[in-house]
Design a protein around this motif. Structure first.
Motif, mmCIF file in Angstrom:
data_model
loop_
_atom_site.group_PDB
_atom_site.id
_atom_site.type_symbol
_atom_site.label_atom_id
_atom_site.label_comp_id
_atom_site.label_asym_id
_atom_site.label_seq_id
_atom_site.Cartn_x
_atom_site.Cartn_y
_atom_site.Cartn_z
ATOM 1 N N LEU A 383 29.942 52.424 17.875
ATOM 2 C CA LEU A 383 29.906 52.084 16.456
ATOM 3 C C LEU A 383 28.528 51.554 16.045
ATOM 4 C CD1 LEU A 383 33.384 50.381 15.888
ATOM 5 C CD2 LEU A 383 32.603 52.595 14.998
ATOM 6 N N GLY A 384 27.852 50.890 16.981
ATOM 7 C CA GLY A 384 26.496 50.438 16.686
ATOM 8 C C GLY A 384 25.571 51.607 16.401
ATOM 9 N N GLY A 385 25.716 52.683 17.180
ATOM 10 C CA GLY A 385 24.922 53.879 16.921
ATOM 11 C C GLY A 385 25.284 54.530 15.604
ATOM 12 N N VAL A 386 26.576 54.521 15.253
ATOM 13 C CA VAL A 386 27.008 55.078 13.974
ATOM 14 C C VAL A 386 26.365 54.317 12.815
ATOM 15 C CG1 VAL A 386 29.000 55.437 12.467
ATOM 16 C CG2 VAL A 386 29.175 55.964 14.902
ATOM 17 N N VAL A 387 26.339 52.986 12.930
ATOM 18 C CA VAL A 387 25.704 52.175 11.884
ATOM 19 C C VAL A 387 24.228 52.541 11.765
ATOM 20 C CG1 VAL A 387 24.981 49.825 11.284
ATOM 21 C CG2 VAL A 387 27.316 50.249 12.078
ATOM 22 N N ALA A 388 23.539 52.654 12.898
ATOM 23 C CA ALA A 388 22.108 52.958 12.876
ATOM 24 C C ALA A 388 21.824 54.317 12.244
ATOM 25 C CB ALA A 388 21.540 52.894 14.286
ATOM 26 N N LEU A 389 22.719 55.275 12.456
ATOM 27 C CA LEU A 389 22.490 56.622 11.945
ATOM 28 C C LEU A 389 22.975 56.802 10.512
ATOM 29 C CD1 LEU A 389 23.459 58.702 15.109
ATOM 30 C CD2 LEU A 389 21.161 58.260 14.233
ATOM 31 N N CYS A 390 23.935 55.986 10.089
ATOM 32 C CA CYS A 390 24.499 56.154 8.746
ATOM 33 C C CYS A 390 23.762 55.355 7.675
ATOM 34 C CB CYS A 390 25.979 55.758 8.746
ATOM 35 S SG CYS A 390 27.042 56.936 9.626
ATOM 36 N N VAL A 391 23.112 54.269 8.057
ATOM 37 C CA VAL A 391 22.352 53.475 7.077
ATOM 38 C C VAL A 391 20.957 54.081 6.957
ATOM 39 C CG1 VAL A 391 21.447 51.202 6.501
ATOM 40 C CG2 VAL A 391 23.671 51.411 7.618
ATOM 41 N N ARG A 392 20.643 54.600 5.791
ATOM 42 C CA ARG A 392 19.434 55.393 5.619
ATOM 43 C C ARG A 392 18.163 54.628 5.976
ATOM 44 N NH1 ARG A 392 17.443 57.038 -0.293
ATOM 45 N NH2 ARG A 392 17.065 54.779 -0.198
ATOM 46 N N ASP A 393 18.040 53.383 5.488
ATOM 47 C CA ASP A 393 16.800 52.636 5.724
ATOM 48 C C ASP A 393 16.588 52.336 7.202
ATOM 49 O OD1 ASP A 393 15.687 52.088 2.975
ATOM 50 O OD2 ASP A 393 17.714 51.313 2.725
ATOM 51 N N LEU A 394 17.669 52.060 7.930
ATOM 52 C CA LEU A 394 17.543 51.834 9.369
ATOM 53 C C LEU A 394 17.263 53.138 10.093
ATOM 54 C CD1 LEU A 394 17.648 50.130 11.899
ATOM 55 C CD2 LEU A 394 20.149 50.182 11.783
ATOM 56 N N ARG A 395 17.936 54.197 9.699
ATOM 57 C CA ARG A 395 17.724 55.498 10.349
ATOM 58 C C ARG A 395 16.287 55.971 10.194
ATOM 59 N NH1 ARG A 395 21.085 58.126 7.547
ATOM 60 N NH2 ARG A 395 19.668 59.249 6.172
ATOM 61 N N ARG A 396 15.678 55.677 9.041
ATOM 62 C CA ARG A 396 14.313 56.129 8.769
ATOM 63 C C ARG A 396 13.252 55.112 9.161
ATOM 64 N NH1 ARG A 396 14.802 58.891 2.728
ATOM 65 N NH2 ARG A 396 16.236 60.568 3.306
ATOM 66 N N ALA A 397 13.682 54.004 9.752
ATOM 67 C CA ALA A 397 12.714 52.954 10.128
ATOM 68 C C ALA A 397 11.768 53.483 11.189
ATOM 69 C CB ALA A 397 13.456 51.716 10.627
ATOM 70 N N GLU A 398 10.504 53.130 11.054
ATOM 71 C CA GLU A 398 9.462 53.566 11.984
ATOM 72 C C GLU A 398 8.724 52.355 12.551
ATOM 73 O OE1 GLU A 398 8.730 56.454 13.116
ATOM 74 O OE2 GLU A 398 9.431 58.001 11.697
ATOM 75 N N LEU A 399 8.201 52.518 13.742
ATOM 76 C CA LEU A 399 7.308 51.524 14.316
ATOM 77 C C LEU A 399 5.894 51.790 13.815
ATOM 78 C CD1 LEU A 399 8.586 51.459 18.012
ATOM 79 C CD2 LEU A 399 9.111 49.844 16.188
ATOM 80 N N PRO A 400 5.125 50.732 13.527
ATOM 81 C CA PRO A 400 3.763 50.957 13.028
ATOM 82 C C PRO A 400 2.910 51.631 14.088
ATOM 83 C CG PRO A 400 4.135 48.630 13.498
ATOM 84 C CD PRO A 400 5.457 49.309 13.604
ATOM 85 N N GLY A 401 2.079 52.561 13.663
ATOM 86 C CA GLY A 401 1.245 53.293 14.593
ATOM 87 C C GLY A 401 -0.190 52.797 14.585
#
Length: 401
Positions: A383-401
């Protein structure tokens, strides 16, 4: 162990406030000194007398209380040591250090007990902590530059929250007024600015909780971490012991399985250390949690030790990858002025609530067997993975390069 967990769980949120108020470096050094003194005191007591169990219980209370302050401060420290684009690499290095300590610490403790008994083991632990104190003192601190400060996101802390935290987003913790510039901390104000309003520790805690709740990435990230830990801790601790006993793997078999998990987790930490950044971090973390949950469920159905080691290696790799990415996202998304409180909430979930699943897992395995409990735990973790993939802002979160 239970006595140690209680103060850690009860005081963790307050420890986050302390870390943000007084600065993480000062808090880490002070708490390390207390742990060193406590360990050496117990070693001396055990060497001179035979006091029984009570000094261990007292030491557990001290360590649990200090941990409640130490862990949030450690979580807030990296942002004061390096730039945001290196925080993911630091998270990987931390994972490697934890794995190294786990591999080396156990044999060192066993050797100390064999050579000098419990007093020698506690003395060695105290000396190792003592060595860490000058290392911490030598760490050079930096103030986060404007470019290093995380975006709070639309819907982040509102103006009232920023006022309550006295200085708002990006302020440097450690001043007399939390987050206030030096002139405000001294009771003066810059020309044209209103005086800073002093805050209470309870007000700082509320401001931190509101900051997390309103943040579009941190709020779902905390939920994903909580679900992942709740589904992971039981099976990989109590559940694995009972599974090894049920299958007749013995202590050596369980040791190999644990080694497989450790190697996988270490490989994930090494990958993040070397790469420093993985693209699509939120997306990768979500899928890693989901795949790791499937591997956790599969552990209860493998035919033998060799297969179990392979599955455990996969669990460690995926859990280590998702854990490192979630930790790196937490570090880079949170404003430095709130990092102590953000880390406190995350640590409270991992070290306060998740361990409660261990006795529940044991009781459930006694009632229904290992298979159903491992599958149920895997579902919670997934369910934790489902939350990460279903919440758009978290799914699209990036690490600074």
């Amino acid at each position: 162990m239970a006595v140690s967990a209680v103060p850690r769980a009860l005081l963790m949120l307050g420890g986050g406030v302390i870390a943000d108020r007084f600065g993480p470096r000062r808090v880490v050094i002070g708490s390390d000194l207390v742990r060193c003194a406590a360990g050496l005191s117990v070693a001396a007591l055990l060497f001179l007398t035979s006091p029984g169990l009570w000094p261990l219980a007292l030491l557990a209370v001290v360590f649990g209380t200090v941990d409640a302050v130490f862990m949030p401060a450690v979580g807030a420290l990296p942002a004061r040591v390096t730039t945001r684009d290196q925080l993911a690499r630091v998270q990987g290095m931390r994972g490697l250090a934890i794995r190294f300590a786990g591999v080396v610490g156990g044999p060192l403790g066993g050797l100390a007990v064999a050579l000098g008994g419990a007093a020698a083991a506690f003395g060695l632990a105290g000396l190792l902590i003592a060595v860490s104190v000058p290392l911490l003192i030598s760490v050079r601190m930096r103030e986060p530059a404007v470019d290093d400060k995380a975006e709070a996101g639309a819907g982040g802390a509102d103006a009232g929250d920023a006022g309550e935290s006295a200085g708002g987003r990006g302020a440097a913790p450690g001043a007399a007024v939390l987050g206030a510039p030096d002139s405000e901390a001294r009771g003066t104000t810059a020309p044209g600015k209103a005086p800073a309003r002093a805050t209470t520790p309870l007000g700082d805690l509320r401001a931190g909780l509101r900051y997390i709740r309103a943040h579009r990435v941190l709020a779902p990230l905390m939920l994903a971490i909580a679900l992942g830990d709740l589904g992971f801790v039981g099976p990989l601790n109590v559940g694995l012991t009972l599974l090894a006993d049920e299958r007749g793997w013995g202590a050596s078999g369980m040791g190999w399985v644990l080694s497989g998990f450790g190697v996988g987790a270490g490989a994930a930490a090494l990958l993040l250390t070397v790469r420093g950044r993985l693209p699509h971090a939120g997306h990768v973390a979500g899928w890693a949690i989901l795949a790791g949950s499937v591997a956790i469920g599969a552990l209860a159905f493998v035919p033998g030790v060799l297969a179990a080691v392979g599955v455990a290696l996969l669990v460690g790799l995926l859990a280590g990858l998702s854990g490192a990415l979630c930790g790196a996202l937490l570090q880079t998304q949170a404003d430095p002025a709130y990092l102590g409180r953000v880390t406190a909430v995350s640590s409270l979930v991992s070290l306060g609530f998740a361990p409660l699943s261990m006795p529940l897992s044991a009781a459930a395995i006694g009632a229904w067997g290992t298979g159903p409990v491992f599958v149920g735990s895997a579902a919670v973790c997934g369910l934790g993975g489902v939350v990460a993939l279903c919440v758009r802002d978290l799914r699209r979160a990036e690490l600074p390069g």
